[in-house]
Design a protein around this motif. Structure first.
Motif, PDB file in Angstrom:
ATOM      1  N   PRO A 189       7.499 -56.162  23.258  1.00 31.67           N
ATOM      2  CA  PRO A 189       7.062 -54.828  22.837  1.00 31.67           C
ATOM      3  C   PRO A 189       6.332 -54.906  21.491  1.00 31.67           C
ATOM      4  O   PRO A 189       6.575 -55.830  20.714  1.00 31.67           O
ATOM      5  CB  PRO A 189       8.369 -54.059  22.688  1.00 31.67           C
TER       6      PRO A 189
ATOM      7  N   LYS B  32     -10.649 -48.363  31.988  1.00 35.76           N
ATOM      8  CA  LYS B  32     -11.127 -49.608  32.585  1.00 35.76           C
ATOM      9  C   LYS B  32     -10.805 -49.615  34.063  1.00 35.76           C
ATOM     10  O   LYS B  32      -9.642 -49.633  34.434  1.00 35.76           O
ATOM     11  CB  LYS B  32     -10.493 -50.781  31.874  1.00 35.76           C
TER      12      LYS B  32
ATOM     13  N   GLY C 252      -1.761 -50.152  28.852  1.00 36.88           N
ATOM     14  CA  GLY C 252      -2.147 -48.750  28.750  1.00 36.88           C
ATOM     15  C   GLY C 252      -2.538 -48.446  27.330  1.00 36.88           C
ATOM     16  O   GLY C 252      -2.064 -49.113  26.403  1.00 36.88           O
ATOM     17  N   ASN C 253      -3.411 -47.439  27.160  1.00 26.65           N
ATOM     18  CA  ASN C 253      -3.923 -47.150  25.830  1.00 26.65           C
ATOM     19  C   ASN C 253      -3.051 -46.157  25.069  1.00 26.65           C
ATOM     20  O   ASN C 253      -3.477 -45.070  24.743  1.00 26.65           O
ATOM     21  CB  ASN C 253      -5.362 -46.643  25.942  1.00 26.65           C
TER      22      ASN C 253
ATOM     23  N   ALA D 132      -9.508 -59.870  24.931  1.00 25.18           N
ATOM     24  CA  ALA D 132      -8.623 -60.215  26.046  1.00 25.18           C
ATOM     25  C   ALA D 132      -9.043 -59.505  27.317  1.00 25.18           C
ATOM     26  O   ALA D 132      -9.008 -60.058  28.405  1.00 25.18           O
ATOM     27  CB  ALA D 132      -7.186 -59.859  25.695  1.00 25.18           C
TER      28      ALA D 132
ATOM     29  N   PRO E  70       1.845 -52.307  18.148  1.00 25.41           N
ATOM     30  CA  PRO E  70       1.649 -51.703  19.466  1.00 25.41           C
ATOM     31  C   PRO E  70       0.160 -51.517  19.773  1.00 25.41           C
ATOM     32  O   PRO E  70      -0.646 -51.329  18.865  1.00 25.41           O
ATOM     33  CB  PRO E  70       2.332 -50.337  19.336  1.00 25.41           C
ATOM     34  N   ASN E  71      -0.165 -51.575  21.034  1.00 28.12           N
ATOM     35  CA  ASN E  71      -1.505 -51.253  21.508  1.00 28.12           C
ATOM     36  C   ASN E  71      -2.619 -52.169  21.004  1.00 28.12           C
ATOM     37  O   ASN E  71      -3.765 -51.762  20.917  1.00 28.12           O
ATOM     38  CB  ASN E  71      -1.843 -49.796  21.134  1.00 28.12           C
TER      39      ASN E  71
HETATM   40  N1  LIG Z   1     -12.101 -53.095  24.215  1.00 26.77           N
HETATM   41  C1  LIG Z   1     -11.021 -53.850  24.367  1.00 26.77           C
HETATM   42  N2  LIG Z   1      -9.883 -53.255  24.764  1.00 26.77           N
HETATM   43  C2  LIG Z   1      -8.770 -54.020  24.917  1.00 26.77           C
HETATM   44  C3  LIG Z   1      -8.790 -55.421  24.675  1.00 26.77           C
HETATM   45  N3  LIG Z   1      -7.537 -55.895  24.890  1.00 26.77           N
HETATM   46  C4  LIG Z   1      -6.789 -54.838  25.271  1.00 26.77           C
HETATM   47  N4  LIG Z   1      -7.529 -53.698  25.301  1.00 26.77           N
HETATM   48  C5  LIG Z   1      -7.068 -52.351  25.658  1.00 26.77           C
HETATM   49  O1  LIG Z   1      -6.120 -51.934  24.699  1.00 26.77           O
HETATM   50  C6  LIG Z   1      -5.122 -51.142  25.307  1.00 26.77           C
HETATM   51  C7  LIG Z   1      -3.746 -51.687  24.994  1.00 26.77           C
HETATM   52  O2  LIG Z   1      -3.551 -52.912  25.660  1.00 26.77           O
HETATM   53  P1  LIG Z   1      -2.099 -53.481  25.982  1.00 26.77           P
HETATM   54  O3  LIG Z   1      -2.300 -54.868  26.493  1.00 26.77           O
HETATM   55  O4  LIG Z   1      -1.314 -52.522  26.795  1.00 26.77           O
HETATM   56  O5  LIG Z   1      -1.492 -53.528  24.516  1.00 26.77           O
HETATM   57  P2  LIG Z   1      -0.054 -54.004  24.054  1.00 26.77           P
HETATM   58  O6  LIG Z   1      -0.260 -54.678  22.747  1.00 26.77           O
HETATM   59  O7  LIG Z   1       0.626 -54.768  25.121  1.00 26.77           O
HETATM   60  O8  LIG Z   1       0.643 -52.606  23.799  1.00 26.77           O
HETATM   61  P3  LIG Z   1       2.221 -52.254  23.730  1.00 26.77           P
HETATM   62  O9  LIG Z   1       2.851 -52.853  24.935  1.00 26.77           O
HETATM   63  O10 LIG Z   1       2.235 -50.765  23.729  1.00 26.77           O
HETATM   64  O11 LIG Z   1       2.707 -52.813  22.451  1.00 26.77           O
HETATM   65  C8  LIG Z   1      -5.433 -51.126  26.791  1.00 26.77           C
HETATM   66  O12 LIG Z   1      -6.077 -49.913  27.092  1.00 26.77           O
HETATM   67  C9  LIG Z   1      -6.337 -52.304  26.974  1.00 26.77           C
HETATM   68  O13 LIG Z   1      -7.229 -52.118  28.048  1.00 26.77           O
HETATM   69  C10 LIG Z   1     -10.025 -56.019  24.241  1.00 26.77           C
HETATM   70  O14 LIG Z   1     -10.118 -57.214  24.003  1.00 26.77           O
HETATM   71  N5  LIG Z   1     -11.084 -55.184  24.121  1.00 26.77           N
END
Ligand SMILES: Nc1nc2c(ncn2[C@@H]2O[C@H](COP(=O)(O)OP(=O)(O)OP(=O)(O)O)[C@@H](O)[C@H]2O)c(=O)[nH]1
Ligand SMILES: [Mg+2]
Lengths: 717, 86
Positions: free
Chosen positions: A63, A509, A35-36, A157, A16-17
């Motif tokens: 997920p 962001k 979302g973070n 990303a 996740p995340n």
């Molecule tokens: N600094 C940075 N933040 C990132 C990057 N990619 C994603 N994030 C941040 O990481 C957080 C999680 O991103 P998501 O894309 O929602 O992550 P996910 O893996 O889909 O998370 P789940 O759906 O909960 O499993 C967000 O706040 C994004 O803005 C990156 O390359 N650099």
């Protein structure tokens, strides 16, 4: 969207995340919510992704999960997608393992489990920007070699960096069928796995893959066995013998899988990451403040107070602009139609008055979602769960209930979906049942209207903020005991574990936050154009017809001395009273009399069952029709403030007394007035039983609490 | 040997044992909390429960009741393996 060539399917899998949805958006150009905090994505979403050379594949966002030993429904979605269990769905042709660059070891555990499935993989080390900032250097070539030659690419990303490399990596994984190096199981475990596979295959008559055998041997939850149709009676003995064999080799069978994988990965990662000079992350320092014993809760409250206060303060001017825009339109349109009084009333009172009254709240909705977006994206949401957990754990709510409950303050529908992150079905049910109690953004205009028209003028801005916060707590106040009764007495839920990763803080962001704001604003406006518009017209028609001219003549005849203006007002008021709605409202009003609602509010309340915000526009309509087409918004507010009971024991006292205003807000805080929520609840709980129960319970509770508030406050004031 | 629930904020030690039969512990093991891992109790929530612990460069929240089964060896000498700040 063009159809993917050759129907190739690629899945995004990871903890996740880690940024899977962000990467998905970058690769497909779509906009999935990000979302973070862990658990934003709860269902599979697909899109088309170009591999950089014109070849297109179907990409699915899934997920996040930590381990294939899946327990919760959202995790099960991943297992199903990976094994192609869902009817009509294929196994992915390649898997993109999205890894957080700052924590390779933990992230690669899942990757190593996925490798057992034998699918081609590409490893994406995402959030490379954060790793760089922390001074981490990763030798991707070495890692790739150690992992058996799978493509390993770095990306950020969110910044759109390294996306082309990811596309190429996927292409290479598909063409070269790159397999990730698998663990070597100790002999005894390997034998046990073969035994399980052989017995299961014999009993079920289906071939059992190595990965399936691992799930059967290592997992306590029986989902894999159930899916394969390997019954308890058949598997019991085999599994016991196999697990004893594992135990004899010195491994606890329930711990063997992570132990073996982690040992394997530690060797692989040897020398891959070098820590250089860099900022070690400020999260710990921020937490020292925000999670401080005393300061933490104070800041939490302060953030909430500041939040609600500033929603009013910041939205004040934009709201006035919209308000004068509405008034201006009305002033232009109404005189043009003097010759057609019915059309004039429909446009001026019905459409402009009703929908306008609703649209005025757009700036507040925008600011509300700006704040929610900032809280979510900064990483504070998980901290709020940490601070508040104790208050909820006693009532048996799952620790994971927090994110759904917190996001319920925005809207119940996505938060009902996010209950899928909860493993235990009963705990999930209990959470879903109390989610609609959370004060969603649709209640906001109702409170805002009441507070700004009746609390603010008499009691000032301070009490207005207090009333707003109070209203947002009312639902919570009832949700907690409800959850207690439900979890302890009705469903008898076992205490649920609470293992929540606290993500690192980040600057929210702007792009993501604004996108979230924009999406919700679009939804709000489209609601104004659909549900609100339709109900407004119905309510207008019911309060306009019938219009018997004899009524006007009779009033004129019986009041020969009155001025033109007074007469006109009398006629309008009489028309509204004897309209269909007036008659109906008066007939039903006794039900809501104990809450201090007059027939106009009663009609508004009844019209609001499909969508609670409707009350704002219905009050707009009923008071506009009574006022005549030229009334502007100032007039309308004044009309509501001046409205008095005309008959009965309360005759002469204001209708919108403090008691009635509070009762109305409490009623709206608790009542089940949202069609889509009921439908989603039915869908998520697998039937109408719980949805119907929720409707009856919430509505009854709203009536009782509203009555209690009115009866107490009216005696005190 | 001390249950994790009795550690003081800021104290760290090596995980000596856990109970792999429990669901929570299985989750923690998937996150990398295996015997021998260095962990630190960062703090307790303002109301005393849950706890925030750190291991392997990540911060995880855990309820007090769940921390009772995690036995930590606080005497182990582990300053070099101190968990990296995330
Ligand atoms: N600094 C940075 N933040 C990132 C990057 N990619 C994603 N994030 C941040 O990481 C957080 C999680 O991103 P998501 O894309 O929602 O992550 P996910 O893996 O889909 O998370 P789940 O759906 O909960 O499993 C967000 O706040 C994004 O803005 C990156 O390359 N650099
Ligand atoms: Mg996601």
């Amino acid at each position: 969207m063009s159809t993917p060539d050759a129907g190739l399917l690629v899945a995004l899998v990871g903890n996740p995340n880690t940024g899977k949805s962000t990467l998905f958006n970058a690769l497909t150009g779509l906009r999935q919510r990000v979302g973070n905090y862990p658990g934003v994505t709860v269902a599979r979403k697909s899109g088309t992704c170009d591999l950089g050379d014109g070849q297109k594949v179907e990409l699915v966002d899934l997920p996040g999960l930590y381990s294939l030993a899946a327990a919760s429904p959202d995790e099960q979605v991943v297992i199903d997608a990976l094994s192609g269990n869902i009817a009509g769905d294929r196994r992915p042709d390649a898997v993109v393992l999205v890894v957080d660059s700052t924590n390779l070891l933990r992230n690669l555990f899942l990757a190593s489990q996925v490798a057992e499935l034998g699918r081609p993989v590409v490893i994406v080390l995402n959030q490379a920007d954060v790793a760089k900032e922390q001074g981490l250097r990763i030798d991707t070539e070495l890692l790739s070699r150690r992992l058996g030659g799978v493509p390993v690419v770095m990306s950020s990303a969110w910044k759109g960096e390294g996306i082309l490399d990811v596309r190429r990596g996927i292409a290479r994984a598909i063409t070269q069928q790159t397999q990730m190096k698998r663990v070597t199981w100790p002999t005894n475990i390997a034998t046990a796995l073969v035994d399980v596979a052989t017995s299961a295959a014999a009993d079920t008559g289906k071939p059992i893959s190595e990965a399936e055998a691992q799930r059967l041997l290592f997992d306590t939850n029986p989902s894999t066995a159930d899916r394969l149709g390997w019954t308890l009676a058949q598997r019991e003995k085999t599994l016991r013998t196999a697990r004893d064999r594992v135990r004899n080799s010195g491994y606890n069978p329930m711990a063997a899988e992570p132990l073996v994988h982690y040992a394997h990965l530690r060797l692989i990662l040897e020398g891959v990451v070098t820590e250089g000079a860099g900022k070690a992350g400020r999260s710990a320092a921020v937490d020292r403040l925000l999670l401080h014993r005393f300061l933490g809760p104070v800041l939490f409250l302060g953030i909430m107070l500041g939040f609600f206060g500033s929603v009013f303060w910041l939205a004040k001017f934009p709201m006035e602009w919209i308000q004068s825009g509405v008034d201006w339109t009305k002033a232009i349109v109404a005189p043009q139609l003097d010759a057609y009084p019915m059309l004039q009333s429909l446009l001026a009172d019905g459409i402009i008055g009703g929908v306008g009254a609703f649209l005025v709240f757009l700036p507040q909705i925008l600011i509300l979602f700006l704040f929610i977006g900032i809280l979510e994206d900064s990483g504070y949401m998980a901290r709020a769960a940490f601070i508040m957990d104790r208050l909820f754990s006693w009532c048996g709510l799952n620790g994971k209930s927090f994110v759904p409950l917190l996001s319920g303050f925005a809207c119940a529908i996505p938060s009902l979906l996010s209950t899928r992150t909860i493993e235990d079905p009963k705990a999930r049910l209990a959470t879903a049942f109390v989610v609609p109690f959370m004060s969603c953004s649709a209640r906001f205009p109702v409170y805002a209207l009441m507070c700004s028209a009746f609390i603010f003028p008499t009691y000032g801005a301070g009490w207005q903020s207090v009333a707003m916060i109070g209203m947002h707590c009312v639902g919570l106040f009832f949700a907690v005991p409800t959850a207690f009764v439900l979890t302890r007495l009705v469903l008898k839920v076992k205490p649920q574990p609470f293992v929540l990763e606290l993500p690192r803080y980040q600057m929210p962001k702007p792009r993501d936050v604004i996108w979230r704001m924009w999406q919700n604003a679009a939804e709000f406006v489209s609601k104004a154009g659909t549900v609100i518009f339709a109900i407004t017209i119905i309510v207008w028609a019911l309060s306009y017809f019938p219009r018997d001219p004899s009524v006007a003549e009779r009033i004129k005849a019986s009041n020969p001395t009155s001025t033109e203006e007074v007469l006109k007002a009398k006629v309008q008021a009489t028309y509204v009273e004897q309209s269909y709605m007036g008659r109906f409202g008066k007939a039903v009003q006794p039900i809501f009399d104990p809450l201090g609602f007059d027939w106009k509010i009663t009609v508004g309340v009844l019209a609001s069952f499909p969508a609670r915000e409707v009350i704002v526009s219905t009050l707009g309509v009923t008071y506009s029709v009574g006022e005549g087409a030229e009334a502007d918004s100032q007039h309308l507010r004044k009309a509501m403030q001046d409205a008095k009971w005309s008959e009965g024991p309360r005759a002469g006292t204001p209708i919108f007394s403090l008691a009635a205003v509070l009762a109305l807000m409490v009623f709206f805080a608790l009542c089940s007035q949202c069609g889509p929520t009921i439908a989603t609840l039915a869908q998520e709980t697998g039937g109408w039983k719980w949805a119907a129960g929720s409707f009856v319970y919430m509505t009854a509770l709203a009536w009782l609490a509203g009555t209690a508030v009115y009866q107490v406050v009216i005696r005190l004031t | 040997m001390t249950p994790l629930s009795q550690l003081l904020p800021g104290q760290f030690g090596k995980l000596a044992s856990l109970n792999p039969e429990r669901g929570v512990d299985q989750r923690l093991m998937a996150l990398g909390l295996l015997p021998g891992m260095v962990l630190k109790l960062i703090r307790k929530a303002p109301l005393g429960d849950p706890l925030a612990i750190e291991f392997g460069g990540q911060v995880v929240s855990l309820r007090l009741a769940e921390a009772e089964n995690l036995i930590v060896d606080v005497s182990a000498d582990c300053p070099i393996q101190r968990p990296r700040q995330p």
